[in-house]
Design an enzyme around this catalytic site. Structure first.
Site, short mmCIF file in Angstrom:
data_model
loop_
_atom_site.label_atom_id
_atom_site.label_comp_id
_atom_site.label_asym_id
_atom_site.label_seq_id
_atom_site.Cartn_x
_atom_site.Cartn_y
_atom_site.Cartn_z
N ASP A 73 22.91 -41.40 -4.70
CA ASP A 73 21.52 -41.06 -5.02
C ASP A 73 21.38 -39.60 -5.41
O ASP A 73 22.23 -38.75 -5.11
CB ASP A 73 20.59 -41.38 -3.84
CG ASP A 73 20.94 -40.64 -2.56
OD1 ASP A 73 22.14 -40.43 -2.30
OD2 ASP A 73 20.01 -40.26 -1.83
N GLU A 133 21.29 -40.68 0.72
CA GLU A 133 21.75 -39.48 1.42
C GLU A 133 20.72 -38.36 1.35
O GLU A 133 20.63 -37.53 2.26
CB GLU A 133 23.07 -38.99 0.81
CG GLU A 133 23.77 -37.89 1.62
CD GLU A 133 23.33 -36.48 1.24
OE1 GLU A 133 23.67 -35.53 1.98
OE2 GLU A 133 22.65 -36.30 0.20
#
Length: 359
Positions: A73, A133
């Site tokens: 991400d 994350e």
């Protein structure tokens, strides 16, 4: 959209391919689908998926196992009209611009290139690609794997390919988020003396944060710089109403000599008298430079180990009893910026260093 990636192509071009797949936190399914299909085409890997987190492992019976991890991400795209660190990617000479170029699609590209290059490695390898994350820890894809299939993460050393400028960054700071709240009494702003302004009550807190002098804490020979800052503020309902509620969000980045509870106690001492509520916390990780596996990587890639100021998932691996370090391409100072970019040479150099070490 591309269904799979050419993992044998130049690793810098592979980085561009990954940037071209938007993957802001919460929207990682497309990139996870592509990576899963790409890994499934590697006959030497056993591939498992947990939501949008993927684990690929060799099972060669080697005496050592190295885990290489990276998150899929990115933070949201920049809003400035002249920003270059967005999607799709853009080349300017040998500089690659795009969201995630440094944090951390360059590192993920290195992972993917290693899966294709090391079909019979001297050490067994585990590759972990995970979602969520860049948001609160409870959503972490790595945490999801650790909860559902902890045995897949067993390793002698974990390497997180976060951007480190090509140096090994050992350990990491912890992070703590608190919300300070104040209550007042609403009133018409033309008759302010009838109310009590909640925003004004937080002025002293903001002053204390502004005057705070962060420490540099020595932990096992590395100096970890701390930071205590307001990162959000809110209050008020209308331009003619004295606000009866207000808040300030606070982030404390603390050295790995402290637990989250100790870090919270420190902040409460600094901001004594204010109502504080913990909203998120993650422990840091000590450097672990005395661990043979860590020493071997530091020796192989050259240079002295550095401290990691930001929080990374090396802390999560440390909590699992796995020595872990950060080592990846790109400058961490460029992460999340409007002009996020990475040099092609940096991605290639990182891949070469890890190939040399692993072979």
């Amino acid at each position: 959209m591309t269904k799979f990636l050419d993992l044998s192509k130049d690793v810098a071009e592979l980085t561009a391919d990954l940037i071209d797949i938007p993957s802001v936190s919460g929207h990682e399914k497309k990139i996870a689908d592509v990576i899963e299909e790409s890994l499934n085409r590697q006959a030497h890997l056993n591939v498992s998926r947990f939501g949008d987190a993927i684990v690929a492992r060799t099972e060669l019976g080697r005496s050592e196992r190295v885990l290489l991890a990276g998150h899929l991400d990115t933070v949201p795209l920049p809003t400035a009209s002249n920003a270059r660190g967005t999607v799709p990617s853009r080349w300017s000479g040998e500089t690659l611009y795009g969201r995630g170029a440094t944090d951390m699609k360059g590192g993920v590209a290195v992972q993917l290139a290693l899966t294709a290059s090391l079909t019979h490695p001297q050490k067994d390898l585990t590759f972990v690609f995970y979602d969520h994350e860049e948001v609160e820890a409870a959503k972490s894809g790595l945490l999801r794997v650790a909860t559902r299939a902890r045995s897949l993460l067993t390793a002698d050393l974990a390497v997180l390919l976060e951007p480190t400028n090509g140096y090994v960054e050992a350990g990491c700071n912890g992070t703590l988020r608190l919300r300070a709240t104040a209550e007042g009494t609403a009133a018409h702003s033309a008759r302010a003396w009838m109310g009590e302004n909640a925003i004004h009550k937080l002025a002293g807190l903001l002053s204390a944060l502004q005057q705070y002098e962060p420490a540099a804490v020595d932990v096992d020979g590395l100096a970890y710089r701390e930071g205590l800052n307001a990162v959000g503020i809110g209050g008020g309902i209308a331009g003619n109403v004295i606000p009866d509620a207000a808040y300030v969000d606070i982030n404390y980045r603390f050295a790995p000599d402290k637990t989250p509870d100790q870090a919270e106690e420190h902040v409460r001492q600094i901001l004594a008298g204010y109502q504080l509520t913990r909203t998120d916390a993650a422990a840091g990780a000590r450097p672990g430079l005395g661990t043979p596996a860590v020493q071997s990587l530091v020796t192989a890639v050259g240079g002295a180990a550095q401290p990691k100021y930001g929080w990374t998932d090396v802390a999560r691996f440390a909590q699992m009893g796995i020595p872990a370090v950060n080592f990846g391409p790109g400058d961490a100072l460029l992460a999340h910026t409007d002009d996020e970019h990475v040099l092609a040479s940096e991605v290639r150099k990182c891949l070469g260093a890890l190939l040399d070490w692993l072979t």
